[in-house]
Design an enzyme around this catalytic site. Structure first.
Site, PDB file in Angstrom:
ATOM      1  N   ASP A 127      21.289  -5.850  -1.499  1.00  0.00           N
ATOM      2  CA  ASP A 127      20.199  -5.631  -1.807  1.00  0.00           C
ATOM      3  C   ASP A 127      19.159  -5.482  -0.784  1.00  0.00           C
ATOM      4  O   ASP A 127      18.151  -4.882  -1.288  1.00  0.00           O
ATOM      5  CB  ASP A 127      19.942  -6.900  -2.166  1.00  0.00           C
ATOM      6  CG  ASP A 127      20.485  -8.099  -1.620  1.00  0.00           C
ATOM      7  OD1 ASP A 127      20.693  -8.264  -1.029  1.00  0.00           O
ATOM      8  OD2 ASP A 127      19.525  -9.121  -1.716  1.00  0.00           O
TER       9      ASP A 127
ATOM     10  N   GLY B 256      29.189   7.345  11.702  1.00  0.00           N
ATOM     11  CA  GLY B 256      30.540   7.513  12.595  1.00  0.00           C
ATOM     12  C   GLY B 256      31.905   7.384  11.155  1.00  0.00           C
ATOM     13  O   GLY B 256      33.014   7.277  11.565  1.00  0.00           O
TER      14      GLY B 256
ATOM     15  N   THR C 265      34.504   7.757   9.086  1.00  0.00           N
ATOM     16  CA  THR C 265      35.668   9.491   8.996  1.00  0.00           C
ATOM     17  C   THR C 265      35.942   9.189   7.700  1.00  0.00           C
ATOM     18  O   THR C 265      36.267   8.265   6.531  1.00  0.00           O
ATOM     19  CB  THR C 265      36.618   9.347  10.018  1.00  0.00           C
ATOM     20  OG1 THR C 265      37.060   7.930   9.837  1.00  0.00           O
ATOM     21  CG2 THR C 265      35.678   9.108  11.139  1.00  0.00           C
TER      22      THR C 265
ATOM     23  N   ASN D 295      34.451  11.041  16.120  1.00  0.00           N
ATOM     24  CA  ASN D 295      34.327  10.113  17.605  1.00  0.00           C
ATOM     25  C   ASN D 295      32.894  10.428  17.888  1.00  0.00           C
ATOM     26  O   ASN D 295      32.603  11.257  18.019  1.00  0.00           O
ATOM     27  CB  ASN D 295      36.074  10.677  18.360  1.00  0.00           C
ATOM     28  CG  ASN D 295      35.870   9.045  19.261  1.00  0.00           C
ATOM     29  OD1 ASN D 295      35.607   8.932  19.291  1.00  0.00           O
ATOM     30  ND2 ASN D 295      37.239   8.837  18.446  1.00  0.00           N
ATOM     31  N   PHE D 296      32.391   8.964  18.216  1.00  0.00           N
ATOM     32  CA  PHE D 296      31.216   8.876  18.935  1.00  0.00           C
ATOM     33  C   PHE D 296      31.703   9.456  20.290  1.00  0.00           C
ATOM     34  O   PHE D 296      30.779   9.273  21.882  1.00  0.00           O
ATOM     35  CB  PHE D 296      30.567   8.115  19.146  1.00  0.00           C
ATOM     36  CG  PHE D 296      29.956   8.343  17.827  1.00  0.00           C
ATOM     37  CD1 PHE D 296      28.612   8.860  17.646  1.00  0.00           C
ATOM     38  CD2 PHE D 296      29.918   7.812  16.114  1.00  0.00           C
ATOM     39  CE1 PHE D 296      27.651   9.685  16.369  1.00  0.00           C
ATOM     40  CE2 PHE D 296      28.978   8.107  15.533  1.00  0.00           C
ATOM     41  CZ  PHE D 296      27.889   9.262  15.294  1.00  0.00           C
TER      42      PHE D 296
ATOM     43  N   HIS E  98      45.995   3.011  15.671  1.00  0.00           N
ATOM     44  CA  HIS E  98      44.634   2.283  15.271  1.00  0.00           C
ATOM     45  C   HIS E  98      45.571   0.953  14.508  1.00  0.00           C
ATOM     46  O   HIS E  98      46.249   0.871  14.571  1.00  0.00           O
ATOM     47  CB  HIS E  98      44.023   3.264  14.296  1.00  0.00           C
ATOM     48  CG  HIS E  98      42.992   4.108  14.881  1.00  0.00           C
ATOM     49  ND1 HIS E  98      43.205   5.856  14.699  1.00  0.00           N
ATOM     50  CD2 HIS E  98      41.676   4.319  15.588  1.00  0.00           C
ATOM     51  CE1 HIS E  98      42.314   6.587  15.153  1.00  0.00           C
ATOM     52  NE2 HIS E  98      41.337   5.735  15.794  1.00  0.00           N
TER      53      HIS E  98
ATOM     54  N   LYS F  47      41.887  -0.148   9.440  1.00  0.00           N
ATOM     55  CA  LYS F  47      41.585   1.527   9.591  1.00  0.00           C
ATOM     56  C   LYS F  47      41.570   1.672   8.067  1.00  0.00           C
ATOM     57  O   LYS F  47      43.169   1.806   8.014  1.00  0.00           O
ATOM     58  CB  LYS F  47      41.963   1.959   9.895  1.00  0.00           C
ATOM     59  CG  LYS F  47      41.692   3.568  10.549  1.00  0.00           C
ATOM     60  CD  LYS F  47      41.821   4.710  12.183  1.00  0.00           C
ATOM     61  CE  LYS F  47      40.461   5.428  11.484  1.00  0.00           C
ATOM     62  NZ  LYS F  47      39.050   5.779  11.308  1.00  0.00           N
TER      63      LYS F  47
ATOM     64  N   GLY G 247      39.885  10.484  11.806  1.00  0.00           N
ATOM     65  CA  GLY G 247      38.978  11.306  11.364  1.00  0.00           C
ATOM     66  C   GLY G 247      38.925  12.464  13.213  1.00  0.00           C
ATOM     67  O   GLY G 247      38.603  14.037  12.859  1.00  0.00           O
TER      68      GLY G 247
END
Length: 241
Positions: A36, A75, A77, A102-103, A135, A139, A145
């Site tokens: 909210d 980020g 995916t 992916n950063f 992973h 996930k 991704g």
């Protein structure tokens, strides 16, 4: 810089820690318990929004940020089929938007190696290629991704490959992807070339979420005063960290 965190799970908290270390402020934290508070009034207090949630809510979250006139990096995916809607909204609103699979700086270097290796393999048809990703069990999307990005890079650079598929047997035009889920694995990606004579494999293994968090904050710093649609390649090219 004031940052709004849209998604305040493990990744959001890791981003917050890096952001504070780099002298920024977090003015808004949106998690499952306080949706909210995800209002225009609260958003406009931020210079940039960083979105890390899930494939189901990512698009709505990004559109909400763009509606508020806040640059947003994403980020999340698993929503590639709807990504064009966010890009269209960004263009119409003259906003700023960056989405990446992916950063991590290391992963983006890994991407460049993957492209070059695939290009070299055009001369060596005896090698078959496959991709594996591992992973954590929380996930939601599979394949990741990042694995999809790796497969698309192979397809773009290796002429004999046309498409990818999850859990598929090896086929002439196919890049098979295997997705594995294990406890507490930040992310491991392997691109494997196999022949009767030998194997060639490149691997990226994340040891923690810090690399992803740093990349997300660098992207936020990059996009703050810009307009348009960007990639991590733009961020890394301009980074003076």
């Amino acid at each position: 810089m004031n940052i709004a965190l849209i998604g305040y799970g493990k990744m959001g908290k890791a981003i917050e820690q890096v952001a504070l270390q780099r002298g920024h402020q977090v003015t808004l934290r949106i998690g499952r318990q306080n949706r909210d508070e995800f209002s225009r009034e609260n958003l406009v207090m931020a210079d940039v929004a960083i979105e890390f949630t899930n494939p189901e809510s990512a698009l709505d979250n990004v559109l909400h940020c763009l509606d508020a006139g806040v640059p947003v990096i994403c980020g999340s995916t698993g929503w590639n089929e709807r990504l064009y809607l966010a890009k269209e909204k960004c263009a119409i609103s003259n906003g700023a938007f960056l989405q990446t699979s992916n950063f991590s700086i290391g992963v983006n270097i890994f991407f460049e190696i993957n492209k070059r290796l695939a290009e070299l393999m055009n001369d060596w048809p005896e090698y078959e290629v496959s991709i594996e990703e591992i992973h954590h069990i929380a996930k939601k999307d599979a394949p990741s991704g990042t694995a999809i990005s790796l497969a698309e890079q192979v397809i773009d650079n290796l002429k004999r490959k046309q498409y990818w598929q999850l859990d598929a047997p090896q086929q002439d035009e196919l890049v098979p992807i295997k997705a594995i889920r294990e406890e507490e694995v930040p992310g491991t990606h392997r691109v494997h070339y196999h022949s009767a004579i030998d194997d060639i494999e490149i691997t990226h293994t994340a040891h923690s979420r810090e690399g992803f968090a740093l990349g997300a904050v660098l992207a936020a710093e990059f996009i703050r005063h810009r307009k348009g649609i960007f990639t991590m390649s733009d961020v890394l090219a301009a980074s003076d960290r």
